[in-house]
Write an enzyme that holds these catalytic residues in place. Structure first.
Site, PDB file in Angstrom:
ATOM      1  N   GLY A 139       2.365   2.006  10.598  1.00  0.00           N
ATOM      2  CA  GLY A 139       3.335   3.089  10.471  1.00  0.00           C
ATOM      3  C   GLY A 139       4.047   3.426  11.768  1.00  0.00           C
ATOM      4  CE  LYS A 194       0.119   3.528   4.598  1.00  0.00           C
ATOM      5  NZ  LYS A 194       0.106   3.665   6.018  1.00  0.00           N
ATOM      6  CD  GLU A 200      -3.782  -2.535   7.111  1.00  0.00           C
ATOM      7  OE1 GLU A 200      -2.734  -2.854   6.561  1.00  0.00           O
ATOM      8  OE2 GLU A 200      -4.311  -1.425   6.957  1.00  0.00           O
ATOM      9  CG  ASN A 225      -1.726   1.270   1.360  1.00  0.00           C
ATOM     10  OD1 ASN A 225      -1.851   2.029   0.395  1.00  0.00           O
ATOM     11  ND2 ASN A 225      -2.284   1.514   2.533  1.00  0.00           N
ATOM     12  CG  HIS A 247      -5.851   2.174   5.183  1.00  0.00           C
ATOM     13  ND1 HIS A 247      -5.334   3.072   6.094  1.00  0.00           N
ATOM     14  CD2 HIS A 247      -4.860   1.261   4.952  1.00  0.00           C
ATOM     15  CE1 HIS A 247      -4.081   2.734   6.380  1.00  0.00           C
ATOM     16  NE2 HIS A 247      -3.771   1.643   5.704  1.00  0.00           N
ATOM     17  CD  GLU A 283      -2.756   5.712   6.647  1.00  0.00           C
ATOM     18  OE1 GLU A 283      -2.815   5.816   5.405  1.00  0.00           O
ATOM     19  OE2 GLU A 283      -1.790   5.187   7.241  1.00  0.00           O
ATOM     20  CB  SER A 337       5.137  -2.164  11.665  1.00  0.00           C
ATOM     21  OG  SER A 337       4.741  -0.820  11.924  1.00  0.00           O
TER      22      SER A 337
END
Ligand code: PEP
Length: 259
Positions: A175, A11, A169, A9, A97, A99, A215
């Site tokens: 991250g 991003k 996730e 991904n 996701h 985010e 991660s």
């Protein structure tokens, strides 16, 4: 038997030339390897999806969008529909996701609509779910996963389960450099598969690919994908570095052979 999935991904990273360069190199490297039982996916930014697809050519590399509109078509400035993805032969799209849930306030019903649009257009949703650190510490992990699954999959019929991927996730691992242990990840994946079995029956639940994200890197992928319910990874930061992404693919190839 499920495939092993290595999905990057990206991003909002890379540009046109870097995308083409990465995907052309990857196509060549993939052609040198035995890739039976393996799927490699790159979720590139929208403007580069077609270029990435072209650069992958006939290799096993495939492209995903990072999001899709909940709407079919019309006056939705800035949106990209599932039909548009289908017209570019982009087989996958990430949805839900963390985010997007966090920064764009996406709710469960909106994510469900996105999932429906993708299935209507025969695209495979990569549905992301996961708990925050606070929720984990309060013992709410399974409750959160159940709620997110219920919201996204309410009244959704599946044909055989191959048309849906789910990425677990944990938000606290995205991250941050903190990875769920193999045991924590397996426990969450087993819970998800158990929930899917309850809703869709054993056969469909066995066919749904479950990915771990948070991660993941060359140093920890082997232990994670060796778990019985983890079928691969959705990889953010480490997928941007060519050598790291290729190293993770090589680990996945070994795992695919041993299954
Ligand atoms: C992600 O954003 O889907 C992700 C897993 O990111 P990272 O690998 O950087 O934690």
């Amino acid at each position: 038997m499920r495939d092993i999935i290595v999905a990057g991904n990206w991003k909002m990273n890379k540009d046109h030339l870097l995308t083409v360069d990465f995907c052309v190199s990857l196509a060549l490297d993939l052609q040198k390897r035995r890739t039976d039982g393996l799927k490699v996916i790159v979720a590139a930014p929208y403007p580069f999806l077609d270029a990435a697809r072209g650069a992958f050519g006939d290799s096993v590399g495939m492209v995903a969008a990072q999001d899709v509109s909940a709407h079919t078509e019309g006056a939705y400035t800035g949106e990209v529909s599932a039909y548009m993805l289908a017209s570019l032969q982009i087989p996958y799209s990430i949805i839900g996701h963390s985010e997007r849930r966090q920064y764009h306030h996406e709710n469960g019903e909106e994510i469900r609509q996105k999932l429906i649009r993708l299935l209507e257009n025969e695209r495979i949703p990569i549905l992301c779910i996961g708990e925050t650190l606070k929720e984990r510490e309060e013992g709410l992990t399974n409750k959160v996963l159940e709620t997110q699954l219920q919201e996204a999959l309410k009244d959704i019929a599946l044909e055989d389960g191959r048309e849906l991927y789910i990425a677990y996730e944990p938000v606290w691992a995205i991250g941050t450099g903190k990875t769920a242990t193999a045991d924590q990840a397996q426990e969450a994946h087993a819970f998800i598969r158990g929930w899917l079995k309850g809703g869709y029956g054993a056969e469909i639940a066995q066919n749904i690919h479950l990915l771990y994200g948070g991660s993941m890197k060359p140093q920890n992928i082997a232990e994670l994908i060796a778990q019985p319910d983890i079928d691969g990874g959705l990889i953010g930061g480490a997928s941007l570095i060519y050598e790291d992404f290729l190293a993770m693919i090589d680990t996945a190839i070994i795992q695919a052979k041993t299954e």
